[in-house]
Design a protein around this motif. Structure first.
Motif, PDB file in Angstrom:
ATOM      1  N   ALA A 205     -38.872  12.163  -6.446  1.00 20.51           N
ATOM      2  CA  ALA A 205     -39.462  11.965  -6.822  1.00 20.51           C
ATOM      3  C   ALA A 205     -39.479  13.749  -7.803  1.00 20.51           C
ATOM      4  CB  ALA A 205     -40.956  12.062  -5.860  1.00 20.51           C
ATOM      5  N   GLN A 206     -39.139  14.659  -7.609  1.00 23.65           N
ATOM      6  CA  GLN A 206     -38.809  15.929  -8.220  1.00 23.65           C
ATOM      7  C   GLN A 206     -38.150  15.881  -9.774  1.00 23.65           C
ATOM      8  OE1 GLN A 206     -40.610  18.989  -7.012  1.00 23.65           O
ATOM      9  NE2 GLN A 206     -40.485  19.714  -9.038  1.00 23.65           N
ATOM     10  N   ARG A 207     -37.722  15.418  -9.626  1.00 26.67           N
ATOM     11  CA  ARG A 207     -36.662  14.089 -10.823  1.00 26.67           C
ATOM     12  C   ARG A 207     -38.129  13.586 -11.948  1.00 26.67           C
ATOM     13  NH1 ARG A 207     -31.743  13.080  -8.317  1.00 26.67           N
ATOM     14  NH2 ARG A 207     -32.332  10.698  -8.349  1.00 26.67           N
ATOM     15  N   VAL A 208     -38.527  12.775 -11.123  1.00 23.42           N
ATOM     16  CA  VAL A 208     -39.674  12.267 -12.348  1.00 23.42           C
ATOM     17  C   VAL A 208     -40.305  12.788 -11.899  1.00 23.42           C
ATOM     18  CG1 VAL A 208     -41.112  10.106 -11.815  1.00 23.42           C
ATOM     19  CG2 VAL A 208     -39.014   9.691 -10.673  1.00 23.42           C
ATOM     20  N   ARG A 209     -41.370  13.738 -11.487  1.00 26.08           N
ATOM     21  CA  ARG A 209     -42.105  14.715 -11.930  1.00 26.08           C
ATOM     22  C   ARG A 209     -41.540  15.605 -12.837  1.00 26.08           C
ATOM     23  NH1 ARG A 209     -42.388  16.841  -7.901  1.00 26.08           N
ATOM     24  NH2 ARG A 209     -43.860  15.180  -6.369  1.00 26.08           N
ATOM     25  N   ALA A 210     -40.014  15.738 -13.087  1.00 28.29           N
ATOM     26  CA  ALA A 210     -39.637  17.112 -14.229  1.00 28.29           C
ATOM     27  C   ALA A 210     -39.705  15.991 -15.064  1.00 28.29           C
ATOM     28  CB  ALA A 210     -38.506  17.550 -13.794  1.00 28.29           C
ATOM     29  N   GLN A 211     -39.643  14.881 -15.128  1.00 26.19           N
ATOM     30  CA  GLN A 211     -39.535  14.129 -16.677  1.00 26.19           C
ATOM     31  C   GLN A 211     -40.903  14.492 -16.912  1.00 26.19           C
ATOM     32  OE1 GLN A 211     -36.246  13.486 -18.270  1.00 26.19           O
ATOM     33  NE2 GLN A 211     -38.130  12.889 -19.447  1.00 26.19           N
ATOM     34  N   ALA A 212     -41.587  13.655 -15.989  1.00 27.58           N
ATOM     35  CA  ALA A 212     -42.551  13.648 -16.780  1.00 27.58           C
ATOM     36  C   ALA A 212     -43.766  14.743 -17.043  1.00 27.58           C
ATOM     37  CB  ALA A 212     -43.743  13.150 -14.993  1.00 27.58           C
ATOM     38  N   ASP A 213     -43.598  15.934 -16.938  1.00 26.33           N
ATOM     39  CA  ASP A 213     -43.895  17.193 -16.412  1.00 26.33           C
ATOM     40  C   ASP A 213     -42.680  17.499 -18.711  1.00 26.33           C
ATOM     41  OD1 ASP A 213     -45.903  17.621 -14.424  1.00 26.33           O
ATOM     42  OD2 ASP A 213     -44.042  18.588 -14.046  1.00 26.33           O
ATOM     43  N   ARG A 214     -41.845  17.077 -18.715  1.00 28.77           N
ATOM     44  CA  ARG A 214     -41.028  17.743 -19.314  1.00 28.77           C
ATOM     45  C   ARG A 214     -41.537  16.633 -20.551  1.00 28.77           C
ATOM     46  NH1 ARG A 214     -34.342  16.218 -21.055  1.00 28.77           N
ATOM     47  NH2 ARG A 214     -35.323  16.493 -23.549  1.00 28.77           N
ATOM     48  N   THR A 215     -42.288  15.424 -20.473  1.00 28.92           N
ATOM     49  CA  THR A 215     -43.217  14.195 -21.189  1.00 28.92           C
ATOM     50  C   THR A 215     -44.377  14.590 -21.833  1.00 28.92           C
ATOM     51  OG1 THR A 215     -42.027  12.594 -20.523  1.00 28.92           O
ATOM     52  CG2 THR A 215     -43.689  11.181 -21.615  1.00 28.92           C
ATOM     53  N   VAL A 216     -44.601  15.666 -20.496  1.00 27.78           N
ATOM     54  CA  VAL A 216     -46.369  16.200 -21.622  1.00 27.78           C
ATOM     55  C   VAL A 216     -46.270  17.571 -22.294  1.00 27.78           C
ATOM     56  CG1 VAL A 216     -48.473  17.474 -20.625  1.00 27.78           C
ATOM     57  CG2 VAL A 216     -47.099  15.538 -18.697  1.00 27.78           C
TER      58      VAL A 216
END
Length: 296
Positions: A205-216
């Motif tokens: 979940a942290q990896r997905v969240r970090a990837q989402a934050d990076r995408t944002v």
């Protein structure tokens, strides 16, 4: 009359003697003819058999495959994890003469007791041998262990005239005193596995969240860049329009800039300015005459 009675008595005696000398063996039996406890004849095939009446006796034994359930015993595999094993065996009388000589008049009940006395030590020996763990006993490999038990028991059962056809481990349980500790250990293992799964889930979940934050961040940065480019292009067009307007009519351009300055400076209800009335700032408010004189 007396002769008739004697004749009838003789006929009855003959019938009794003949009936006492004949016995029947069916396909499920084996028979021994005994005389004063000694074996005089063996009858293993179905059909009629003969014996000496009043002197010889016939003992019949079941020739079918029989079964025996052993008493549950406790075994200790090589990993020192004690287990309670409940087994059963299938056997048959292979040599009826040896069987009679071994068990005597105890018959099948005595044979079952003696066979159980053979099976239980072999179960303990095989299940407690090196390399045999509790997991092995509880796995599909238990059939191999049962075959080893059968082979060892067969060697000793032959002395009883018996053939061990099959041995199976029916149930394998933990001793009652070990159940609580085992359940506690199993619960701890399951909780540890659950904690590992939760940790892996949180990591994913942290990896997905970090990837989402990076995408944002990338999308916002790209949007800001595009907006800045658009704003810069608009400012350039505006400045170019101002420059063109200034080149065509310098007087109108100065007038427009003065009005813009008035609007920005006098904006709001509580604006205060300290300035002289003849300041160039009010050139367009004072009228064309004052502006012209100021320009001179």
């Amino acid at each position: 009359m007396n002769k008739l009675y004697l004749l009838l008595a003789a006929v009855v005696a003959v019938v009794v003697v003949v009936a006492s000398s004949i016995f029947i063996v069916d396909e499920r039996e084996k028979a021994l003819v005994l005389q004063f406890g000694q074996i005089k004849a063996v009858k293993e095939e179905p059909g009629l058999g003969f014996k000496v009446p009043f002197i010889q006796d016939v003992v019949k034994y079941d020739s079918r495959i029989l079964s025996i359930d052993t008493v549950p015993i406790e075994v200790t595999p090589s990993d020192d994890r004690r287990l309670v094993v409940d087994a059963f065996a299938r056997y048959r009388i292979a040599d009826v003469v040896v069987f009679r000589q071994a068990v005597g008049g105890d018959g099948l009940a005595g044979a079952a007791n003696r066979l159980e006395g053979i099976l239980n030590p072999q179960i303990r020996e095989v299940l407690g041998s090196d390399g045999v763990t509790s997991n092995t006993i509880l796995s599909a490999d238990r059939s191999i262990l049962a075959t080893r038990i059968k082979e060892r028991a067969q060697t000793r059962a032959a002395a009883l005239g018996l053939e061990v056809v099959d041995v199976r481990l029916k149930q394998t349980n933990l001793p009652v005193q070990n159940l609580d500790a085992t359940f506690a250990r199993m619960r701890a293992e399951r909780e540890r596995e659950a904690a590992d799964e939760i940790a892996r889930g949180n990591e994913a979940a942290q990896r997905v969240r970090a990837q989402a934050d990076r995408t944002v961040v990338e999308l916002v940065s790209e949007a800001n860049k595009n907006s800045e480019i658009t704003r810069g292009e608009a400012d350039a067009q505006r400045n170019r329009a101002y420059a063109d307007a200034y080149g065509e009519d310098q007087e109108f351009f100065e007038f427009y800039r003065s009005l813009t300055a008035y609007e920005r400076a006098l904006k709001g209800s509580n604006s205060s300015m300290v300035i002289t009335p003849d300041s160039e700032f009010f050139n367009y408010l004072n009228g064309p005459t004052s502006r012209a004189s100021a320009a001179q």
